[in-house]
Write an enzyme that holds these catalytic residues in place. Structure first.
Site, PDB file in Angstrom:
ATOM      1  N   LYS A   1     -11.056 -41.292   6.465  1.00 44.17           N
ATOM      2  CA  LYS A   1      -9.775 -41.970   6.697  1.00 44.17           C
ATOM      3  C   LYS A   1      -9.927 -42.961   7.837  1.00 44.17           C
ATOM      4  CE  LYS A   1      -5.032 -41.323   8.336  1.00 44.17           C
ATOM      5  NZ  LYS A   1      -3.960 -40.401   8.760  1.00 44.17           N
TER       6      LYS A   1
ATOM      7  N   GLU B   1       6.959 -40.163  17.137  1.00 50.50           N
ATOM      8  CA  GLU B   1       5.941 -39.110  17.141  1.00 50.50           C
ATOM      9  C   GLU B   1       5.614 -38.572  18.528  1.00 50.50           C
ATOM     10  OE1 GLU B   1       1.506 -38.175  15.287  1.00 50.50           O
ATOM     11  OE2 GLU B   1       2.437 -40.130  14.999  1.00 50.50           O
TER      12      GLU B   1
END
Length: 399
Positions: free
Chosen positions: A153, A203
């Site tokens: 990723k 977040e």
């Protein structure tokens, strides 16, 4: 599957009505450091001591500066500021001359007073870096390498460079951001002479309160819709998306691995829930744990986590190399962390996303997307555009 939403608890009667809002309204650029989270709001004024830049870990340097401030007679010193994405780049951390606090938002909701509708906004010239087609090419190249087994990723970002004939009104911008996502993590801190980092992140990287930690990784996203039925459909689809669930699982596994050595107990839910902002749906997992060592500070934990695969990729060093080769700009504070820590080691550190750096007549906005083998250039380019909306709405600009 039922739709599970991660939303803040209902607001109780304020303990000190208007305290958080008063701090927001008192913010002054250049000298102040403002941070509002669901747990508390703070406004730091001036600089009593800056955290030096050297080869030691930030947590060590912060502990040293806070200890010196306490020995010098400051009763409850706090370090506030931002750390960059690059591991060896200088941070912008300082002990303010004074710090004012407001209670948790569930007790004292942050109510951003409306900016006057007739308030003049700058006319922006907008430049996309890289252009959408170049960004799509970088995504396609990364996907091809992942399918060949090179890495798992990578998070690829792009920027919008906004320039105007006059300087932006940062207090008004901060109020718009807070008004758009009043239960999020809104911040404005100086990151250099004449430069301010401002944003509203969804977040939480990690928080420490006494012997307990909380982390809230987000990964896997979908844009919101103004149509209620379509918005619910998108949320439900996100919860079933194999691509997004895989992306999220990679991040949660990395968080578990990073935090486990510090904990006697670490609780990680089996499936994510949803968290929503004004512009996006995100897959969310709230991780909690009990610390094995009372001397472990919030910044020790944040340093162990940073950068998570949610902002970099995996394996980390391979992802960093792809980012360096693919992004035609320096991330600076973007995808670093912003927050605070006190001399007891308690603190909150937020992932620096949905943000911009303001300097003079220029605003530089950032947005990224997690790229995995199942990604497409079109979807990831659209995701970054949706993430830009938070800040574009705050400054009165549009793509």
């Amino acid at each position: 599957m039922s739709l599970s939403l991660h939303t803040p608890p209902p607001a109780a009667a304020p303990a000190e009505p208007g305290a958080a809002t008063a701090l927001l309204e008192s913010y002054r650029p250049a000298t102040d450091r403002f941070l509002a989270t669901p747990h508390r709001t703070l406004l730091g004024r001036g600089t009593a001591a800056a955290v030096p830049h050297d080869s030691r870990p930030a947590a060590v340097r912060v502990r040293e500066v806070l200890g010196a401030a306490r020995r010098a007679g400051t009763p409850a010193p706090v370090v506030v500021g931002a750390l960059p994405f690059a591991p060896h780049a200088p941070a912008a951390l300082a002990v303010p001359h004074s710090v004012r606090w407001a209670p948790p938002l569930r007790e004292d909701p942050l109510i951003a007073l409306p900016v006057p509708a007739d308030a003049e906004r700058p006319r922006w010239r907008v430049r996309e870096v890289p252009a959408p087609e170049r960004y799509g090419e970088a995504v396609a190249a990364a996907v091809a390498r992942m399918r060949a087994g090179e890495f798992d990723k990578v998070v690829l970002a792009r920027t919008l460079e906004l320039t105007s004939a006059r300087e932006p009104d940062l207090p008004a911008m901060l109020r718009r951001l807070a008004r758009r996502d009043p239960a999020g993590h809104t911040f404005a801190v100086p990151t250099g002479p004449g430069r301010t980092l401002i944003g509203a992140s969804p977040e939480l990287l990690v928080a420490r309160r006494g012997g307990r930690l909380t982390a809230n990784p987000l990964a896997g996203s979908a844009p919101r819709s103004a149509d209620l039925a379509e918005d619910v459909r998108r949320a439900a689809a996100l919860l079933e998306s194999a691509k997004d669930l895989h992306e999220h699982a990679v991040v949660v596994a990395a968080v578990r691995e990073a935090l486990a050595p510090y904990c006697t107990v670490l609780e990680v839910p089996e499936r994510p829930t949803l968290v929503r902002t004004a512009a996006m749906w995100h897959l969310s997992t709230t991780v909690t744990g009990e610390l094995a060592d009372a001397g472990t500070t919030a910044l020790d934990l944040a340093g162990a986590l940073h950068p998570t695969p949610a902002v970099c990729g995996t394996p980390t060093e391979a992802a960093r190399a792809v980012i360096a080769a693919s992004e035609p700009f320096d991330r600076g504070a973007y995808t670093g962390m912003v927050g605070w820590q006190d001399a007891d080691g308690d603190g909150e550190w937020v992932v620096t996303i949905r943000c911009a750096e303001a300097e003079g007549h220029t605003l530089r906005l950032f947005a990224g997307a997690g790229v995995v083998a199942a990604s497409t250039p079109e979807a990831e380019t659209a995701e970054t555009a949706a993430k830009f909306r938070t800040f574009l709405d705050a400054v009165g600009a549009a793509l």
